[in-house]
Design a protein around this motif. Structure first.
Motif, PDB file in Angstrom:
ATOM      1  N   ARG A  34       0.816  -1.208   0.000  1.00 30.26           N
ATOM      2  CA  ARG A  34       0.000   0.000   0.000  1.00 30.26           C
ATOM      3  C   ARG A  34       0.849   1.257   0.000  1.00 30.26           C
ATOM      4  O   ARG A  34       0.424   2.300  -0.501  1.00 30.26           O
ATOM      5  N   THR A  35       2.055   1.168   0.559  1.00 28.25           N
ATOM      6  CA  THR A  35       2.941   2.328   0.604  1.00 28.25           C
ATOM      7  C   THR A  35       4.274   1.986  -0.047  1.00 28.25           C
ATOM      8  O   THR A  35       4.718   0.838  -0.026  1.00 28.25           O
ATOM      9  N   VAL A  36       4.908   2.995  -0.606  1.00 22.42           N
ATOM     10  CA  VAL A  36       6.190   2.808  -1.295  1.00 22.42           C
ATOM     11  C   VAL A  36       7.292   2.509  -0.285  1.00 22.42           C
ATOM     12  O   VAL A  36       7.347   3.102   0.790  1.00 22.42           O
ATOM     13  N   ALA A  49      -0.501  -0.567  -4.418  1.00 26.60           N
ATOM     14  CA  ALA A  49      -1.924  -0.912  -4.472  1.00 26.60           C
ATOM     15  C   ALA A  49      -2.328  -1.617  -3.188  1.00 26.60           C
ATOM     16  O   ALA A  49      -1.498  -2.225  -2.511  1.00 26.60           O
ATOM     17  N   ASP A  50      -3.603  -1.525  -2.877  1.00 26.07           N
ATOM     18  CA  ASP A  50      -4.165  -2.234  -1.720  1.00 26.07           C
ATOM     19  C   ASP A  50      -4.765  -3.536  -2.224  1.00 26.07           C
ATOM     20  O   ASP A  50      -5.820  -3.555  -2.830  1.00 26.07           O
ATOM     21  N   VAL A  51      -4.076  -4.639  -1.965  1.00 25.89           N
ATOM     22  CA  VAL A  51      -4.487  -5.934  -2.499  1.00 25.89           C
ATOM     23  C   VAL A  51      -5.782  -6.433  -1.873  1.00 25.89           C
ATOM     24  O   VAL A  51      -6.419  -7.351  -2.393  1.00 25.89           O
ATOM     25  N   SER A  52      -6.215  -5.835  -0.784  1.00 20.95           N
ATOM     26  CA  SER A  52      -7.449  -6.283  -0.126  1.00 20.95           C
ATOM     27  C   SER A  52      -8.696  -5.704  -0.777  1.00 20.95           C
ATOM     28  O   SER A  52      -9.816  -6.017  -0.361  1.00 20.95           O
ATOM     29  N   THR A  57      -6.507  -5.154  -6.710  1.00 22.62           N
ATOM     30  CA  THR A  57      -6.105  -6.365  -7.430  1.00 22.62           C
ATOM     31  C   THR A  57      -6.186  -6.164  -8.939  1.00 22.62           C
ATOM     32  O   THR A  57      -5.341  -6.680  -9.676  1.00 22.62           O
ATOM     33  N   GLU A  58      -7.171  -5.409  -9.398  1.00 18.27           N
ATOM     34  CA  GLU A  58      -7.270  -5.129 -10.833  1.00 18.27           C
ATOM     35  C   GLU A  58      -6.041  -4.372 -11.316  1.00 18.27           C
ATOM     36  O   GLU A  58      -5.499  -4.662 -12.400  1.00 18.27           O
ATOM     37  N   LYS A  59      -5.578  -3.411 -10.532  1.00 17.96           N
ATOM     38  CA  LYS A  59      -4.378  -2.647 -10.895  1.00 17.96           C
ATOM     39  C   LYS A  59      -3.151  -3.546 -10.919  1.00 17.96           C
ATOM     40  O   LYS A  59      -2.319  -3.458 -11.836  1.00 17.96           O
ATOM     41  N   ILE A  60      -3.046  -4.429  -9.929  1.00 11.43           N
ATOM     42  CA  ILE A  60      -1.893  -5.332  -9.847  1.00 11.43           C
ATOM     43  C   ILE A  60      -1.848  -6.265 -11.054  1.00 11.43           C
ATOM     44  O   ILE A  60      -0.796  -6.472 -11.666  1.00 11.43           O
ATOM     45  N   PHE A 105     -10.010 -13.169  -0.056  1.00 11.43           N
ATOM     46  CA  PHE A 105     -10.474 -12.648  -1.332  1.00 11.43           C
ATOM     47  C   PHE A 105      -9.365 -12.012  -2.172  1.00 11.43           C
ATOM     48  O   PHE A 105      -9.456 -12.009  -3.403  1.00 11.43           O
ATOM     49  N   ALA A 106      -8.310 -11.520  -1.535  1.00 11.29           N
ATOM     50  CA  ALA A 106      -7.175 -11.009  -2.306  1.00 11.29           C
ATOM     51  C   ALA A 106      -6.582 -12.119  -3.163  1.00 11.29           C
ATOM     52  O   ALA A 106      -6.294 -11.935  -4.354  1.00 11.29           O
TER      53      ALA A 106
END
Length: 252
Positions: A34-36, A49-52, A57-60, A105-106
Motif C-alpha cells: 500500500r505504501t512505497v 496498491a491495496d491488495v485487499s 487487485t485489478e491494478k496489480i 479474497f485477495a
C-alpha cells in the motif's frame, strides 16, 4: 529460462524475505504494497496498491501483465489482522469483511486474474501463505483463523481443478514467525490483557503448546520453503499444505 514472479506484500516480513530469495535465485520479481518502500532492490518492480480491494487487485493484474507479459509464479503473501483481540463479541461485520478481504479474497481475485495466462502455457505455480492458526482457532484471532481455514480449503480445490492443466498450487502454513506484524499483534494483546510485552510473547508461545526448537521462525526460513515449492525441484508437489512450525502442530 527467466522466471517471472509476483509476491504480494513483499516490502516487509515474510513477503520481503520471499522477494529477496526468489531474486537471488535469478527470477524477475515484482511486488506490491500500500505504501512505497525505499528498501527494495532497484531490480524489483513495485506496484503501489491495496491488495485487499477489488480495485487494487485489478491494478496489480493489469500492471504485472503489461510489464512482464505473463506470470510464472504467484505468491499470495498478504495477510494478517488488525481487528480487536478482545473476542468474538467485539468483532463487527466490517472487521470480518476486512479480515476476509485481506486473507482470502485477495488471493481469489489475483488467482482468477493470472490463471488464464498460465493456462495458455500449461504451466505455472501459485503459492498461498496461510497459517497454522487455521488449525489452532483462538478467541483472540477468530476472524483471522477462519479466513486462513477458508484459504486452505480454497487452495486445495483450486489445485485439484487446475493440476491437469499443468498448474501447481500449494499452501504454506507458517507457525509463529518473528516479524514486525507479529510484534504489533503481541503489543495489542498485551494492552488488552494488561501484561508486558515479553510476558505476552511467552504466553503466546505457551498457548501454541510450546515450540520444540525453542524459538519462533525467521522470515528467511519460510522463504526457503516457498522458493523450493516455486522451483522445478518440486515439480510433482501440488495440492498440499506445507506446515513449517517447528513441530507446534502435533496431530497426525
Amino acid at each position: 529460462m527467466r522466471v517471472n514472479g509476483l509476491v504480494t506484500g513483499g516490502t516487509k516480513g515474510i513477503g520481503n524475505a520471499i522477494v529477496l530469495r526468489l531474486l537471488n535465485a535469478g527470477a524477475t520479481i515484482m511486488t506490491t504494497a500500500r505504501t512505497v518502500s525505499e528498501d527494495l532492490p532497484e531490480s524489483v518492480g513495485f506496484i503501489q496498491a491495496d491488495v485487499s480491494t477489488s480495485e487494487g487487485t485489478e491494478k496489480i493484474i493489469k500492471d504485472t501483465l503489461e510489464k512482464l507479459g505473463g506470470l510464472d509464479v504467484l505468491v499470495n503473501n498478504v495477510g494478517g489482522s488488525s481487528s480487536s483481540t478482545a473476542g468474538a463479541l467485539t468483532l463487527s461485520d466490517e472487521d470480518w469483511l476486512k479480515t476476509f478481504n485481506a486473507n482470502l479474497f485477495a488471493s481469489v481475485r489475483l488467482d482468477r486474474g493470472f490463471l488464464p495466462a498460465m493456462l495458455k502455457h500449461h504451466k505455472g505455480v501459485i503459492i498461498h501463505i496461510s497459517s497454522i492458526q487455521r488449525r489452532l482457532p483462538g478467541n483472540m484471532t477468530m476472524a483471522y483463523s477462519a479466513a486462513k481455514a477458508a484459504l486452505t480449503n480454497y487452495s486445495k480445490n483450486l489445485a485439484t481443478k487446475f493440476g491437469p492443466e499443468g498448474i501447481r498450487i500449494n499452501t504454506v502454513a507458517p507457525g509463529f514467525t518473528e516479524t514486525k506484524a507479529a510484534e504489533r499483534l503481541i503489543e495489542r494483546m498485551a494492552q488488552n490483557s494488561g501484561k508486558d510485552y515479553n510476558g505476552t510473547r511467552q504466553e503466546l508461545m505457551n498457548a501454541l503448546g510450546g515450540i520444540p526448537l525453542g524459538r519462533p521462525a525467521k522470515p528467511e526460513e519460510i522463504a526457503e520453503l516457498v522458493a523450493f515449492l516455486a522451483s522445478d525441484r518440486a515439480s510433482y508437489i501440488t495440492g498440499g499444505e506445507h506446515t513449517i512450525d517447528s513441530g507446534i502442530i502435533r496431530t497426525i
